[in-house]
Write a protein that holds these residues in place. Structure first.
Motif, PDB file in Angstrom:
ATOM      1  N   THR A  93       0.845  -1.356   0.024  1.00 57.95           N
ATOM      2  CA  THR A  93       0.148   0.125  -0.112  1.00 57.95           C
ATOM      3  C   THR A  93       0.531   1.228  -0.107  1.00 57.95           C
ATOM      4  OG1 THR A  93      -0.023   0.174   2.511  1.00 57.95           O
ATOM      5  CG2 THR A  93      -1.801  -1.261   1.450  1.00 57.95           C
ATOM      6  N   VAL A  94       0.366   2.465  -0.363  1.00 59.58           N
ATOM      7  CA  VAL A  94       0.710   3.729  -0.391  1.00 59.58           C
ATOM      8  C   VAL A  94       1.637   3.934   1.302  1.00 59.58           C
ATOM      9  CG1 VAL A  94       0.405   6.102  -0.259  1.00 59.58           C
ATOM     10  CG2 VAL A  94      -0.380   4.520  -2.103  1.00 59.58           C
ATOM     11  N   ARG A  95       0.683   3.619   1.997  1.00 57.87           N
ATOM     12  CA  ARG A  95       1.454   3.897   3.472  1.00 57.87           C
ATOM     13  C   ARG A  95       2.509   2.758   3.752  1.00 57.87           C
ATOM     14  NH1 ARG A  95       1.170   3.566   8.684  1.00 57.87           N
ATOM     15  NH2 ARG A  95       0.680   5.416   9.595  1.00 57.87           N
ATOM     16  N   GLU A  96       2.533   1.703   3.305  1.00 61.11           N
ATOM     17  CA  GLU A  96       3.418   0.885   3.805  1.00 61.11           C
ATOM     18  C   GLU A  96       4.649   1.205   3.026  1.00 61.11           C
ATOM     19  OE1 GLU A  96       0.799  -3.241   4.140  1.00 61.11           O
ATOM     20  OE2 GLU A  96       1.546  -2.658   2.303  1.00 61.11           O
ATOM     21  N   ALA A  97       4.792   1.827   1.527  1.00 59.93           N
ATOM     22  CA  ALA A  97       5.820   2.097   1.047  1.00 59.93           C
ATOM     23  C   ALA A  97       6.389   3.351   1.587  1.00 59.93           C
ATOM     24  CB  ALA A  97       5.610   2.495  -0.443  1.00 59.93           C
ATOM     25  N   VAL A  98       5.571   4.263   2.321  1.00 61.13           N
ATOM     26  CA  VAL A  98       6.282   5.488   2.711  1.00 61.13           C
ATOM     27  C   VAL A  98       7.000   5.052   4.189  1.00 61.13           C
ATOM     28  CG1 VAL A  98       6.062   7.735   3.576  1.00 61.13           C
ATOM     29  CG2 VAL A  98       4.590   7.014   1.560  1.00 61.13           C
ATOM     30  N   ALA A  99       6.349   4.386   4.896  1.00 59.26           N
ATOM     31  CA  ALA A  99       6.840   3.829   6.296  1.00 59.26           C
ATOM     32  C   ALA A  99       7.979   3.083   6.110  1.00 59.26           C
ATOM     33  CB  ALA A  99       5.588   2.672   6.763  1.00 59.26           C
ATOM     34  N   PHE A 100       8.053   2.217   4.898  1.00 57.86           N
ATOM     35  CA  PHE A 100       9.482   1.538   4.612  1.00 57.86           C
ATOM     36  C   PHE A 100      10.567   2.585   4.290  1.00 57.86           C
ATOM     37  CE2 PHE A 100      12.661   0.056   1.421  1.00 57.86           C
ATOM     38  CZ  PHE A 100      12.846  -1.300   2.134  1.00 57.86           C
ATOM     39  N   VAL A 101      10.292   3.640   3.597  1.00 56.69           N
ATOM     40  CA  VAL A 101      11.454   4.700   3.377  1.00 56.69           C
ATOM     41  C   VAL A 101      11.751   5.253   4.719  1.00 56.69           C
ATOM     42  CG1 VAL A 101      11.847   6.750   2.211  1.00 56.69           C
ATOM     43  CG2 VAL A 101      10.974   4.905   1.019  1.00 56.69           C
ATOM     44  N   ALA A 102      10.618   5.678   5.420  1.00 56.82           N
ATOM     45  CA  ALA A 102      10.729   6.512   6.720  1.00 56.82           C
ATOM     46  C   ALA A 102      11.724   5.657   7.669  1.00 56.82           C
ATOM     47  CB  ALA A 102       9.324   6.434   7.431  1.00 56.82           C
ATOM     48  N   ALA A 103      11.600   4.305   7.551  1.00 46.99           N
ATOM     49  CA  ALA A 103      12.399   3.524   8.497  1.00 46.99           C
ATOM     50  C   ALA A 103      14.098   3.562   8.364  1.00 46.99           C
ATOM     51  CB  ALA A 103      12.138   2.116   8.255  1.00 46.99           C
ATOM     52  N   ALA A 144      10.410  11.180  -0.608  1.00 44.61           N
ATOM     53  CA  ALA A 144      11.568  12.074  -0.459  1.00 44.61           C
ATOM     54  C   ALA A 144      11.431  13.039   0.874  1.00 44.61           C
ATOM     55  CB  ALA A 144      11.593  12.979  -1.556  1.00 44.61           C
ATOM     56  N   LEU A 145      10.236  13.267   1.291  1.00 45.64           N
ATOM     57  CA  LEU A 145       9.947  14.261   2.320  1.00 45.64           C
ATOM     58  C   LEU A 145      10.118  13.454   3.701  1.00 45.64           C
ATOM     59  CD1 LEU A 145       6.872  16.196   0.823  1.00 45.64           C
ATOM     60  CD2 LEU A 145       9.278  17.186   1.461  1.00 45.64           C
ATOM     61  N   VAL A 146       9.551  12.136   3.807  1.00 45.57           N
ATOM     62  CA  VAL A 146       9.372  11.597   5.158  1.00 45.57           C
ATOM     63  C   VAL A 146      10.624  11.379   5.871  1.00 45.57           C
ATOM     64  CG1 VAL A 146       9.679   9.056   4.377  1.00 45.57           C
ATOM     65  CG2 VAL A 146       8.227   9.676   6.088  1.00 45.57           C
ATOM     66  N   GLY A 147      11.819  11.605   5.409  1.00 42.81           N
ATOM     67  CA  GLY A 147      12.988  11.568   6.321  1.00 42.81           C
ATOM     68  C   GLY A 147      13.261  13.039   6.863  1.00 42.81           C
ATOM     69  N   GLN A 148      12.629  14.113   6.649  1.00 41.61           N
ATOM     70  CA  GLN A 148      12.768  15.424   7.291  1.00 41.61           C
ATOM     71  C   GLN A 148      14.348  15.425   7.166  1.00 41.61           C
ATOM     72  OE1 GLN A 148       9.515  16.805   9.899  1.00 41.61           O
ATOM     73  NE2 GLN A 148      10.251  14.927  11.207  1.00 41.61           N
ATOM     74  N   THR A 149      15.127  15.475   5.906  1.00 41.53           N
ATOM     75  CA  THR A 149      16.337  15.592   5.832  1.00 41.53           C
ATOM     76  C   THR A 149      16.789  17.171   5.453  1.00 41.53           C
ATOM     77  OG1 THR A 149      16.139  15.162   3.446  1.00 41.53           O
ATOM     78  CG2 THR A 149      16.758  13.199   4.638  1.00 41.53           C
ATOM     79  N   PRO A 150      17.903  17.524   5.786  1.00 42.97           N
ATOM     80  CA  PRO A 150      18.337  19.031   5.632  1.00 42.97           C
ATOM     81  C   PRO A 150      18.229  19.296   4.016  1.00 42.97           C
ATOM     82  CG  PRO A 150      20.133  17.652   6.750  1.00 42.97           C
ATOM     83  CD  PRO A 150      18.881  16.647   6.591  1.00 42.97           C
ATOM     84  N   VAL A 151      18.563  18.183   3.207  1.00 43.60           N
ATOM     85  CA  VAL A 151      18.615  18.506   1.931  1.00 43.60           C
ATOM     86  C   VAL A 151      17.521  17.874   1.064  1.00 43.60           C
ATOM     87  CG1 VAL A 151      20.180  18.348  -0.179  1.00 43.60           C
ATOM     88  CG2 VAL A 151      21.265  18.754   2.053  1.00 43.60           C
ATOM     89  N   LEU A 152      16.762  18.307   0.058  1.00 39.05           N
ATOM     90  CA  LEU A 152      15.810  17.668  -0.706  1.00 39.05           C
ATOM     91  C   LEU A 152      16.289  17.961  -2.017  1.00 39.05           C
ATOM     92  CD1 LEU A 152      12.951  18.757   1.053  1.00 39.05           C
ATOM     93  CD2 LEU A 152      13.024  16.493   0.664  1.00 39.05           C
ATOM     94  N   VAL A 153      16.070  16.752  -2.701  1.00 45.82           N
ATOM     95  CA  VAL A 153      16.605  17.014  -4.392  1.00 45.82           C
ATOM     96  C   VAL A 153      15.319  16.387  -5.097  1.00 45.82           C
ATOM     97  CG1 VAL A 153      18.301  16.153  -5.977  1.00 45.82           C
ATOM     98  CG2 VAL A 153      19.018  16.188  -3.727  1.00 45.82           C
TER      99      VAL A 153
END
Ligand SMILES: Nc1ncnc2c1ncn2[C@@H]1O[C@H](COP(=O)(O)OP(=O)(O)OP(=O)(O)O)[C@@H](O)[C@H]1O
Length: 300
Positions: A93-103, A144-153
């Motif tokens: 699911t969409v939620r699972e995909a974003v949660a995987f990256v967030a981890a 791209a956004l979920v990591g709250q990183t200082p740099v976004l590309v």
């Protein structure tokens, strides 16, 4: 020690076979929104790929927060990346995909808040395989956004999004820049650049042609447009007095010229015409960029 949001390419070269995708690419960016423009094949995506560690440069150095980039190295935790195309497993699911990256990120955001930010709340339980092109793009941006990183590309972030999606994303990108994140955006859309850019970088043939603030680009060339209505005799007087001036004609019969001598031009028009409806406009960033790209032989 450089701030985590400082990114830097120094004299980077990258060849694919005989094609020099990057040919001495040097650029530096800190907090704010930085738009990178250039023709198809200019080297924008390759510059992003070496920054994110997806590609290794042949020579030159690339750093994020002062740390040299290497695939899977510590600098990659400082970057959220949305490339032009992203592919997701069809049956998660969409939620699972974003949660995987967030981890993978230490300072991750709440997944549902990120889905809300990109307008994907109602799709959270949908399978990635059933998403439309625009929805897949939004999902890529959420990752791209979920990591709250200082740099976004973000490589052409709103390509394929509907108008409400574009507006949502532009407001979000502006907000991230204002919060002090370093946001790099490759774009072909001059109106988009006008709306979001703090700085503009023009790339051609694997090199940076110029970097300037949005304001600096506007002021680089004859910086105002003068528009008016004039009869043929008045136009003749104007073009005789200023050879090379070619007033453009719009659909409503108004003429306009871009000039760095607006006062002189306006004086002639006011002398020659009874009712010229004269207006002097600030030149838009898009107009200035068009002119610069033409000059460089590098269409956006
Ligand atoms: N994997 C690859 N294999 C071979 N050539 C490549 C590869 N990736 C990029 N190139 C070439 O390198 C050059 C720069 O490509 P790049 O994708 O960086 O351009 P770009 O500025 O992002 O273009 P666009 O606006 O079309 O996305 C092009 O000539 C391209 O064909």
């Amino acid at each position: 020690m450089a701030d985590d949001g400082e990114v830097r390419w120094d004299d980077v070269h990258k060849k694919f076979g005989s094609v020099a995708a990057l040919d001495g690419f040097s650029m530096h960016a800190g907090p704010g929104v930085h738009c990178v423009l250039g023709a198809n094949g200019a080297g924008k995506s390759t510059a992003f790929a070496v920054l994110t560690g997806a590609r290794r440069p042949d020579t030159g150095t690339v750093t994020v927060g002062g740390t040299p980039v290497r695939r899977g190295g510590p600098a990659s935790r400082l970057i959220g990346f949305a490339p032009q195309a992203m592919f997701f497993p069809l049956t998660v699911t969409v939620r699972e995909a974003v949660a995987f990256v967030a981890a993978h990120y230490p300072n991750r955001a709440d997944v549902d808040e990120v889905l809300d930010a990109v307008g994907m709340t109602t799709e959270a339980r949908r399978l990635c395989g059933g998403l439309s092109g625009g929805q897949t793009r939004r999902l890529g941006l959420a990752c791209a956004l979920v990591g709250q990183t200082p740099v976004l590309v973000l490589d052409e972030p709103v390509a394929g999004l509907d108008r409400p999606g574009q507006k949502l994303l532009h407001a979000l990108i502006r907000r991230l820049g204002d919060e002090g994140r370093t946001v790099l955006v490759a774009s072909h859309d001059l109106a988009e650049v006008d709306e979001i850019a703090d700085t503009v970088t023009l790339v051609a043939r694997g090199r940076v042609l110029l970097t300037d603030t949005a304001e600096g680009v506007r002021n680089r060339l004859g910086s105002v447009r003068v528009s008016f209505t004039a009869d043929d005799a008045a136009l003749r007087t104007l073009t005789t007095r200023y050879p090379g001036l070619e007033p453009a004609l719009d659909g409503e019969g108004r003429r306009s010229v871009v000039t760095d001598r607006p006062d002189d031009i306006a004086r002639v028009i006011l002398n020659e015409c009874d009712d010229p409806h004269l207006r002097v406009h600030d030149r838009t960033l898009a107009e200035a960029l068009d002119a610069l790209l033409d000059e460089a032989g590098a269409p956006a």
